[in-house]
Scaffold this motif. Structure first.
Motif, mmCIF file in Angstrom:
data_model
loop_
_atom_site.group_PDB
_atom_site.id
_atom_site.type_symbol
_atom_site.label_atom_id
_atom_site.label_comp_id
_atom_site.label_asym_id
_atom_site.label_seq_id
_atom_site.Cartn_x
_atom_site.Cartn_y
_atom_site.Cartn_z
ATOM 1 N N TYR A 188 47.172 70.635 15.901
ATOM 2 C CA TYR A 188 47.756 70.636 14.561
ATOM 3 C C TYR A 188 49.044 71.449 14.505
ATOM 4 N N LEU A 189 49.088 72.550 15.257
ATOM 5 C CA LEU A 189 50.299 73.363 15.275
ATOM 6 C C LEU A 189 51.499 72.552 15.761
ATOM 7 N N ASN A 190 51.254 71.658 16.704
ATOM 8 C CA ASN A 190 52.343 70.868 17.280
ATOM 9 C C ASN A 190 52.557 69.538 16.571
ATOM 10 N N ALA A 191 51.482 68.941 16.054
ATOM 11 C CA ALA A 191 51.596 67.608 15.452
ATOM 12 C C ALA A 191 52.059 67.654 14.005
ATOM 13 N N GLY A 192 51.772 68.738 13.301
ATOM 14 C CA GLY A 192 52.054 68.803 11.870
ATOM 15 C C GLY A 192 53.490 68.496 11.477
ATOM 16 N N PRO A 193 54.495 69.040 12.178
ATOM 17 C CA PRO A 193 55.885 68.789 11.770
ATOM 18 C C PRO A 193 56.388 67.388 12.098
ATOM 19 N N MET A 194 55.565 66.567 12.750
ATOM 20 C CA MET A 194 56.036 65.242 13.151
ATOM 21 C C MET A 194 56.121 64.270 11.987
ATOM 22 N N TYR A 195 55.516 64.618 10.855
ATOM 23 C CA TYR A 195 55.524 63.715 9.706
ATOM 24 C C TYR A 195 56.704 63.989 8.792
ATOM 25 N N MET A 196 57.205 62.939 8.172
ATOM 26 C CA MET A 196 58.275 63.071 7.188
ATOM 27 C C MET A 196 57.710 63.311 5.798
ATOM 28 N N GLU A 197 56.536 62.723 5.488
ATOM 29 C CA GLU A 197 55.964 62.855 4.159
ATOM 30 C C GLU A 197 55.648 64.315 3.861
ATOM 31 N N PRO A 198 56.174 64.865 2.770
ATOM 32 C CA PRO A 198 55.931 66.285 2.454
ATOM 33 C C PRO A 198 54.456 66.635 2.370
ATOM 34 N N ILE A 199 53.629 65.774 1.763
ATOM 35 C CA ILE A 199 52.218 66.116 1.606
ATOM 36 C C ILE A 199 51.525 66.166 2.965
ATOM 37 N N ALA A 200 51.947 65.328 3.910
ATOM 38 C CA ALA A 200 51.353 65.355 5.241
ATOM 39 C C ALA A 200 51.703 66.655 5.960
ATOM 40 N N ARG A 201 52.975 67.042 5.891
ATOM 41 C CA ARG A 201 53.397 68.291 6.525
ATOM 42 C C ARG A 201 52.655 69.482 5.916
ATOM 43 N N GLN A 202 52.495 69.452 4.609
ATOM 44 C CA GLN A 202 51.818 70.556 3.925
ATOM 45 C C GLN A 202 50.335 70.610 4.280
ATOM 46 N N LEU A 203 49.695 69.443 4.353
ATOM 47 C CA LEU A 203 48.264 69.415 4.662
ATOM 48 C C LEU A 203 48.008 69.918 6.086
ATOM 49 N N TYR A 204 48.824 69.465 7.048
ATOM 50 C CA TYR A 204 48.655 69.947 8.417
ATOM 51 C C TYR A 204 48.878 71.456 8.487
ATOM 52 N N GLN A 205 49.853 71.938 7.736
ATOM 53 C CA GLN A 205 50.128 73.371 7.753
ATOM 54 C C GLN A 205 48.949 74.164 7.208
ATOM 55 N N GLU A 206 48.379 73.688 6.105
ATOM 56 C CA GLU A 206 47.243 74.396 5.519
ATOM 57 C C GLU A 206 46.033 74.388 6.453
ATOM 58 N N ILE A 207 45.693 73.218 6.969
ATOM 59 C CA ILE A 207 44.489 73.135 7.792
ATOM 60 C C ILE A 207 44.708 73.810 9.144
ATOM 61 N N ALA A 208 45.928 73.769 9.671
ATOM 62 C CA ALA A 208 46.203 74.495 10.914
ATOM 63 C C ALA A 208 45.961 75.989 10.735
ATOM 64 N N GLN A 209 46.280 76.519 9.558
ATOM 65 C CA GLN A 209 46.030 77.933 9.302
ATOM 66 C C GLN A 209 44.526 78.220 9.221
ATOM 67 N N ILE A 210 43.778 77.281 8.674
ATOM 68 C CA ILE A 210 42.318 77.442 8.642
ATOM 69 C C ILE A 210 41.741 77.366 10.053
ATOM 70 N N GLU A 211 42.327 76.508 10.888
ATOM 71 C CA GLU A 211 41.850 76.432 12.266
ATOM 72 C C GLU A 211 42.068 77.755 12.998
ATOM 73 N N GLU A 212 43.123 78.471 12.653
ATOM 74 C CA GLU A 212 43.312 79.815 13.200
ATOM 75 C C GLU A 212 42.135 80.709 12.832
ATOM 76 N N GLU A 213 41.679 80.616 11.585
ATOM 77 C CA GLU A 213 40.500 81.376 11.166
ATOM 78 C C GLU A 213 39.280 80.977 11.989
ATOM 79 N N HIS A 214 39.144 79.686 12.238
ATOM 80 C CA HIS A 214 37.976 79.199 12.973
ATOM 81 C C HIS A 214 37.977 79.692 14.422
ATOM 82 N N VAL A 215 39.155 79.716 15.059
ATOM 83 C CA VAL A 215 39.218 80.202 16.436
ATOM 84 C C VAL A 215 38.818 81.675 16.473
ATOM 85 N N THR A 216 39.300 82.450 15.504
ATOM 86 C CA THR A 216 38.880 83.851 15.413
ATOM 87 C C THR A 216 37.370 83.947 15.224
#
Length: 399
Positions: free
Chosen positions: A210-238
């Motif tokens: 997600y950290l790498n794939a998120g910026p590949m989208y042009m749609e703002p909502i897609a970029r925002q959703l990947y950014q939010e969930i990627a941050q949650i995945e950081e919590e999960h790895v911890t």
């Protein structure tokens, strides 16, 4: 007879090197492959990436040139394995289709591990994360319908339901509440150690994707959703990495990594339905048996113990991808309001959670909520795939 990888002979390391043609495997058919074959590929990719990453970290802290050279030789083969595994994924699949496969793998792998985990505290940790993976699948499925105009059911194959889990906007917690108490390496069953390493590896790979794939989208909502969930995945790895006893020596961890690779490749040899993909699992298992033998030698040399003192005498029953609908629904009905506090769990929100969300949200609706509203506008309704009756926790979730 049970399979004991310590007693099996693998391919000698000098014979494991492959050329580009051998690594350039034919990918699975995106339209006809079993969804769980895709999940197994994603899982083993995460396992191999973790093995490579750990080996690099171990080498950076090892003063012995000969040992660093041996780690490098094994790591090169692990890197070849990772490429062969990851290149099984079809290139025609979109980033979002691969994302949905990642979340299906997370849901059904974590559910299976939770069901099989003998330690109640560790089981709770997996159940907790499961309901959050489940919600991510729902959010990405709605994004998929909205921007690619296709149902996620064609990807998950009716094997995994798609509906709200613990709402993603409630998953933003104080970082210190993501740190769990570790298992005791001297008292915990070997199976529990394998579970912890497996879920950690898979989750770490999801985060990296997600950290790498998120910026590949042009749609703002897609970029925002990947950014939010990627941050949650950081919590999960911890969350998952903190379950591992930090008192394990580097050589014990290396041994556990190699044993776990043998365990998973053997599991997938036993359960894979695609003969061509099974051939890859069989080849890599034969390679990993040699990697395990080398790790066992290092463990004996530096820890002064026999591997049988820390490993299971034989491999446990195989890790199995299978539908977990009833299990997930039971957790939705009983643990949807569970959250973490310190190293434990509570069933009511704490004031510091609200403060954290206020800062993260900035007074705006979370992208994970906005994507549902946007899809209702575009598609006329939100996307769900419910095969077992109404959602057990009602429609309030995801609103």
């Amino acid at each position: 007879m049970a399979f004991d990888p310590l007693q099996e002979r693998g391919i000698p390391l000098d014979e494991q090197l492959r050329n580009w043609r051998e690594l350039n495997v034919t990918p699975i058919d995106p339209d006809h492959a079993d969804p769980y074959t895709r999940c197994r590929i994603i899982t083993m990719n995460g396992i191999e990436v973790e093995a490579i990453t750990f080996s690099h970290q171990l080498a950076r802290h090892c003063p012995d040139l000969e040992i660093r050279q041996q780690l490098a030789r094994v790591r090169y083969i692990e890197a070849q394995q990772q490429k062969a595994v990851n290149w099984l994924l079809p290139g025609v699949a979109s980033v979002l289709e691969t994302t949905i496969a990642y979340e299906q793998a997370a849901v059904d792998l974590t559910a299976w591990v939770a069901r099989m985990e003998p330690d109640p505290y560790l089981r709770q940790a997996y159940q907790f994360g499961l309901l959050e993976h489940f919600d991510h699948l729902y959010r990405y499925a709605n994004l998929y319908e909205m921007i690619e105009h296709r149902p996620a059911g064609r990807l998950v194959g009716q094997l995994t339901e798609v509906m709200p889990g613990r709402p993603s906007y409630l998953q933003h917690r104080d970082a210190m509440d993501d740190v769990r108490a570790p298992y005791d390496k001297n008292a915990t069953e070997p199976l529990s150690k394998l579970h912890a390493l497996t879920v950690l590896s898979a989750e770490q790979q999801t985060m990296n994707f997600y950290l790498n794939a998120g910026p590949m989208y042009m749609e703002p909502i897609a970029r925002q959703l990947y950014q939010e969930i990627a941050q949650i995945e950081e919590e999960h790895v911890t969350h998952y990495e903190s379950l591992v006893d930090p008192g394990e020596s580097p050589w014990e961890r290396l041994l556990n990594h190699e044993y776990n690779e043998c365990y998973l490749y053997h599991s997938f040899v036993e359960t894979e339905c695609d003969p061509r993909v099974r051939n890859v699992w069989e080849l890599h298992l034969s390679m990993e048996l040699e990697h395990l033998r080398l790790a066992a030698e290092l463990f004996r040399r530096f820890d002064g113990r026999d591997p049988d003192q820390v490993l299971a005498p034989a491999l446990p029953p195989p890790v199995t991808f299978e539908p977990n609908k009833a299990y997930v629904r039971d957790l939705l009905a009983t643990q949807i309001d569970c959250t973490t506090l310190g190293t434990g769990y509570v069933w009511e929100a704490h004031e510091r959670f609200s403060r954290m969300r206020e800062v993260v949200m900035g007074g705006e609706k979370a992208p994970s909520e906005q994507v549902i509203d946007d899809n209702r506008t575009v598609s006329g309704q939100e996307y769900r795939l419910e095969t077992e009756g109404p959602h057990p926790a009602g429609l309030r979730l995801g609103r």
